[in-house]
Write a protein that holds these residues in place. Structure first.
Motif, short mmCIF file in Angstrom:
data_model
loop_
_atom_site.label_atom_id
_atom_site.label_comp_id
_atom_site.label_asym_id
_atom_site.label_seq_id
_atom_site.Cartn_x
_atom_site.Cartn_y
_atom_site.Cartn_z
N PRO A 156 64.03 5.12 47.39
CA PRO A 156 63.74 5.31 48.81
C PRO A 156 62.48 4.53 49.19
CG PRO A 156 64.14 7.41 47.73
CD PRO A 156 64.04 6.38 46.66
N TRP A 157 62.50 3.92 50.38
CA TRP A 157 61.35 3.17 50.82
C TRP A 157 60.21 4.10 51.14
CZ3 TRP A 157 58.48 3.23 55.31
CH2 TRP A 157 57.54 2.22 55.43
N ARG A 158 59.01 3.68 50.80
CA ARG A 158 57.80 4.40 51.18
C ARG A 158 56.70 3.36 51.38
NH1 ARG A 158 58.45 5.17 45.74
NH2 ARG A 158 56.70 4.59 44.43
N ARG A 215 68.38 4.38 52.17
CA ARG A 215 67.10 4.54 51.48
C ARG A 215 65.91 4.09 52.33
NH1 ARG A 215 71.15 5.39 48.73
NH2 ARG A 215 71.20 5.93 46.54
N GLY A 216 66.18 3.67 53.59
CA GLY A 216 65.09 3.33 54.50
C GLY A 216 64.64 1.88 54.47
N TRP A 217 65.29 1.01 53.71
CA TRP A 217 64.89 -0.39 53.62
C TRP A 217 65.42 -1.22 54.79
CZ3 TRP A 217 61.52 -2.15 49.96
CH2 TRP A 217 61.28 -1.30 48.88
N ARG A 270 61.89 -0.72 58.50
CA ARG A 270 61.71 0.25 57.43
C ARG A 270 61.51 1.62 58.06
NH1 ARG A 270 62.51 -4.04 55.16
NH2 ARG A 270 61.37 -4.95 53.44
N ARG A 271 61.94 2.64 57.35
CA ARG A 271 61.70 4.00 57.80
C ARG A 271 61.65 4.88 56.56
NH1 ARG A 271 66.25 6.76 57.14
NH2 ARG A 271 68.21 5.66 57.12
N PRO A 272 60.74 5.84 56.56
CA PRO A 272 60.72 6.77 55.42
C PRO A 272 61.93 7.69 55.48
CG PRO A 272 58.96 7.25 57.01
CD PRO A 272 59.68 6.05 57.51
N PRO A 326 65.07 14.08 48.03
CA PRO A 326 65.22 15.29 47.22
C PRO A 326 64.77 15.02 45.80
CG PRO A 326 67.37 14.32 47.69
CD PRO A 326 66.33 13.52 48.43
N ASP A 327 64.02 15.89 45.24
CA ASP A 327 63.53 15.81 43.86
C ASP A 327 62.59 14.63 43.63
OD1 ASP A 327 65.06 18.03 43.31
OD2 ASP A 327 66.77 16.83 42.62
N ALA A 328 62.20 13.91 44.68
CA ALA A 328 61.23 12.81 44.62
C ALA A 328 61.59 11.71 43.65
CB ALA A 328 59.84 13.35 44.30
N GLY A 329 62.85 11.58 43.25
CA GLY A 329 63.26 10.49 42.35
C GLY A 329 64.28 9.59 42.99
N PRO A 330 64.35 8.33 42.53
CA PRO A 330 65.35 7.42 43.11
C PRO A 330 66.76 7.87 42.74
CG PRO A 330 64.29 6.38 41.24
CD PRO A 330 63.59 7.70 41.47
N SER A 331 67.66 7.67 43.68
CA SER A 331 69.06 8.02 43.41
C SER A 331 69.92 6.81 43.64
CB SER A 331 69.48 9.19 44.29
OG SER A 331 69.34 8.82 45.64
#
Length: 179
Positions: free
Chosen positions: A89-91, A152-154, A167-169, A173-178
């Protein structure tokens, strides 16, 4: 003379019947070809989805193994792109280089178009920008990857189904890439 004309008319009729038969066969084969192309497209998409699912599973397994490693090492390894890897996910502050090369190229095409002031791109236009054939299988592969980037917000997914730069946040969930 009449018999020669009769013979020529018979041959013409036979040729006409043969041409019509061949036209019917071509039409039938076109239908068979279309069905085979649809099946091929479905199988290509299924294979790509399976590869991504397996990559996600491998990434989850690797994440469990990495959780026992030093936190600094795990962070450094997560920034290395791997073909077929998951899309994080983009951050804020996350570089594009964490994405696999195919995803980086898709972002590049969409962002290049945005820089020249042109609107959102359809998957087919992105495929052309990547230099790919515009077969249904290739376009669907590009659409799948672009949609994943949008999820993923990219990228931004427009209501028209086109993709635009931005881009957007996103909620993670679970703070991991999926996958």
């Amino acid at each position: 003379m009449a018999s020669v004309l009769g013979i020529l008319e018979e041959r013409e009729t036979a040729a006409r019947v043969r041409v019509e038969g061949l036209r019917e066969e071509v039409a039938r084969l076109a239908g068979v070809l279309e069905a085979a192309e649809i099946e091929l497209d479905r199988r290509v998409i299924a294979r790509e989805e399976l590869v991504e699912a397996l990559a996600a599973s491998a990434a989850e397994t690797a994440a469990v193994a990495e959780s026992t490693a030093e936190a600094g090492q795990a962070a450094a390894l997560s920034l290395v792109p791997v073909p077929g890897s998951t899309v994080p996910p983009w951050r804020e502050g996350l570089p594009v280089t964490v994405l696999a090369p195919d995803y980086q190229r898709i972002l590049g095409v969409v962002e290049e178009r945005a820089e020249v002031g042109q609107g959102p791109l359809k998957a087919r236009e992105i495929a052309v920008g990547l230099g790919l054939e515009t077969t249904p299988a290739k376009v669907e592969g590009v659409r799948s990857k672009a949609r994943r980037l949008a999820e993923r917000g990219w990228l931004l997914l427009e209501t028209s189904g086109a993709f635009s730069a931005g881009r957007r946040p996103v909620a993670v969930p679970d703070a991991g890439p999926s996958a």
